[in-house]
Design a protein around this motif. Sequence first.
Motif, PDB file in Angstrom:
ATOM      1  N   ARG A  22       0.490  -1.272  -0.060  1.00 37.10           N
ATOM      2  CA  ARG A  22      -0.014  -0.156   0.017  1.00 37.10           C
ATOM      3  C   ARG A  22       0.940   1.290   0.033  1.00 37.10           C
ATOM      4  O   ARG A  22       0.571   2.479  -0.658  1.00 37.10           O
ATOM      5  N   VAL A  23       2.105   1.269   0.551  1.00 39.66           N
ATOM      6  CA  VAL A  23       2.802   2.500   0.706  1.00 39.66           C
ATOM      7  C   VAL A  23       4.383   2.054   0.545  1.00 39.66           C
ATOM      8  O   VAL A  23       4.532   1.018   0.825  1.00 39.66           O
ATOM      9  N   ARG A  24       5.090   3.139   0.342  1.00 36.30           N
ATOM     10  CA  ARG A  24       6.406   3.091   0.394  1.00 36.30           C
ATOM     11  C   ARG A  24       7.014   4.246   1.071  1.00 36.30           C
ATOM     12  O   ARG A  24       6.574   5.501   0.877  1.00 36.30           O
ATOM     13  N   VAL A  25       7.959   4.135   2.105  1.00 40.72           N
ATOM     14  CA  VAL A  25       8.562   5.220   2.951  1.00 40.72           C
ATOM     15  C   VAL A  25       9.800   5.574   2.567  1.00 40.72           C
ATOM     16  O   VAL A  25      10.718   4.624   2.533  1.00 40.72           O
ATOM     17  N   LEU A  26      10.002   6.519   2.188  1.00 40.73           N
ATOM     18  CA  LEU A  26      11.514   7.145   1.569  1.00 40.73           C
ATOM     19  C   LEU A  26      11.884   8.199   2.893  1.00 40.73           C
ATOM     20  O   LEU A  26      11.272   8.889   3.488  1.00 40.73           O
ATOM     21  N   GLU A  27      13.464   7.909   3.189  1.00 45.40           N
ATOM     22  CA  GLU A  27      14.070   8.770   3.837  1.00 45.40           C
ATOM     23  C   GLU A  27      15.042   9.733   2.963  1.00 45.40           C
ATOM     24  O   GLU A  27      15.707   9.109   2.319  1.00 45.40           O
ATOM     25  N   TYR A  28      14.977  11.107   2.913  1.00 49.37           N
ATOM     26  CA  TYR A  28      15.677  11.935   2.298  1.00 49.37           C
ATOM     27  C   TYR A  28      16.588  12.654   3.237  1.00 49.37           C
ATOM     28  O   TYR A  28      16.045  13.410   4.302  1.00 49.37           O
ATOM     29  N   ARG A  29      17.908  12.719   2.856  1.00 52.22           N
ATOM     30  CA  ARG A  29      18.857  13.509   3.548  1.00 52.22           C
ATOM     31  C   ARG A  29      19.632  14.120   2.542  1.00 52.22           C
ATOM     32  O   ARG A  29      20.249  13.374   1.736  1.00 52.22           O
ATOM     33  N   ASP A  30      20.154  15.654   2.741  1.00 50.48           N
ATOM     34  CA  ASP A  30      21.013  16.083   1.830  1.00 50.48           C
ATOM     35  C   ASP A  30      21.666  17.289   2.701  1.00 50.48           C
ATOM     36  O   ASP A  30      21.419  17.627   3.775  1.00 50.48           O
ATOM     37  N   GLU A  31      22.780  18.127   1.933  1.00 51.33           N
ATOM     38  CA  GLU A  31      23.590  18.866   2.638  1.00 51.33           C
ATOM     39  C   GLU A  31      23.344  20.289   1.613  1.00 51.33           C
ATOM     40  O   GLU A  31      22.881  20.121   0.594  1.00 51.33           O
ATOM     41  N   PRO A  32      23.715  21.445   2.318  1.00 50.06           N
ATOM     42  CA  PRO A  32      23.291  22.701   1.517  1.00 50.06           C
ATOM     43  C   PRO A  32      24.330  22.520   0.327  1.00 50.06           C
ATOM     44  O   PRO A  32      25.291  21.965   0.044  1.00 50.06           O
ATOM     45  N   GLY A  33      23.650  23.202  -0.788  1.00 51.07           N
ATOM     46  CA  GLY A  33      24.270  22.864  -2.171  1.00 51.07           C
ATOM     47  C   GLY A  33      23.970  21.689  -3.010  1.00 51.07           C
ATOM     48  O   GLY A  33      24.041  21.814  -4.188  1.00 51.07           O
ATOM     49  N   ASP A  34      23.445  20.513  -2.283  1.00 47.17           N
ATOM     50  CA  ASP A  34      23.063  19.210  -3.058  1.00 47.17           C
ATOM     51  C   ASP A  34      21.827  19.553  -3.870  1.00 47.17           C
ATOM     52  O   ASP A  34      21.015  20.264  -3.495  1.00 47.17           O
ATOM     53  N   HIS A  35      21.753  18.755  -5.138  1.00 44.36           N
ATOM     54  CA  HIS A  35      20.587  19.040  -5.817  1.00 44.36           C
ATOM     55  C   HIS A  35      20.390  17.647  -6.113  1.00 44.36           C
ATOM     56  O   HIS A  35      21.034  16.545  -6.247  1.00 44.36           O
ATOM     57  N   THR A  36      18.957  17.305  -6.510  1.00 41.67           N
ATOM     58  CA  THR A  36      18.708  16.024  -7.022  1.00 41.67           C
ATOM     59  C   THR A  36      18.299  16.213  -8.715  1.00 41.67           C
ATOM     60  O   THR A  36      18.168  17.183  -9.334  1.00 41.67           O
ATOM     61  N   HIS A  37      18.294  15.180  -9.297  1.00 43.58           N
ATOM     62  CA  HIS A  37      18.030  14.862 -10.832  1.00 43.58           C
ATOM     63  C   HIS A  37      16.446  14.724 -10.830  1.00 43.58           C
ATOM     64  O   HIS A  37      15.982  14.634  -9.882  1.00 43.58           O
ATOM     65  N   VAL A  38      16.093  15.227 -12.111  1.00 43.90           N
ATOM     66  CA  VAL A  38      14.793  14.893 -12.473  1.00 43.90           C
ATOM     67  C   VAL A  38      14.194  13.734 -11.990  1.00 43.90           C
ATOM     68  O   VAL A  38      14.684  12.692 -12.012  1.00 43.90           O
ATOM     69  N   HIS A  39      13.091  13.653 -11.078  1.00 44.69           N
ATOM     70  CA  HIS A  39      12.543  12.449 -10.659  1.00 44.69           C
ATOM     71  C   HIS A  39      10.837  12.438 -10.191  1.00 44.69           C
ATOM     72  O   HIS A  39      10.501  13.817 -10.448  1.00 44.69           O
ATOM     73  N   ARG A  40      10.277  11.433 -10.054  1.00 44.32           N
ATOM     74  CA  ARG A  40       8.880  11.583  -9.930  1.00 44.32           C
ATOM     75  C   ARG A  40       8.552  11.013  -8.335  1.00 44.32           C
ATOM     76  O   ARG A  40       9.002  10.131  -7.924  1.00 44.32           O
ATOM     77  N   HIS A  41       7.603  11.563  -7.851  1.00 42.35           N
ATOM     78  CA  HIS A  41       6.906  11.123  -6.583  1.00 42.35           C
ATOM     79  C   HIS A  41       5.407  10.814  -7.067  1.00 42.35           C
ATOM     80  O   HIS A  41       4.623  11.713  -7.643  1.00 42.35           O
ATOM     81  N   PRO A  42       4.741   9.639  -6.678  1.00 41.23           N
ATOM     82  CA  PRO A  42       3.309   9.587  -6.628  1.00 41.23           C
ATOM     83  C   PRO A  42       2.676  10.453  -5.469  1.00 41.23           C
ATOM     84  O   PRO A  42       3.587  11.136  -4.883  1.00 41.23           O
ATOM     85  N   ASP A  43       1.376  10.633  -5.421  1.00 43.85           N
ATOM     86  CA  ASP A  43       0.805  11.329  -4.284  1.00 43.85           C
ATOM     87  C   ASP A  43       1.526  10.856  -3.003  1.00 43.85           C
ATOM     88  O   ASP A  43       1.638   9.539  -2.581  1.00 43.85           O
TER      89      ASP A  43
END
Length: 115
Positions: A22-43
């Motif tokens: 039913r769900v997927r749980v993600l943890e996200y961590r970054d530092e100042p200046g970090d960037h992500t590439h183009v990606h998708r999130h469901p609701d």
Amino acid sequence: MDPYDPTVTDPGLYKVIFENERVRVLEYRDEPGDHTHVHRHPDSVMVTLSAFRRHVSSGGRSVEVDLRAGEARWVGAQEHAGENIGTSATHSIFVELKEPATACAAGAPLGPSAG
């Protein structure tokens, strides 16, 4: 696997910490200046574990997001890239819904919203 899955586009920033049918749980961590590439999130529901400031963009649209620690926000299904433009690390949790995603209408809010 979806090539736009954030754990594929940015495996050093996103980590799956729980998943079932039913769900997927993600943890996200970054530092100042970090960037992500183009990606998708469901609701999804995003919970901020730290305060952060970031720039989120998709196509020709962009928004700056400034959130305090301990906030919960709805993130409608979307494709975007982001950058930590603040002075502190980002730490957040995404609870991704595996139900069919609602269509992201042109002009729908980009980034998280209060409800």
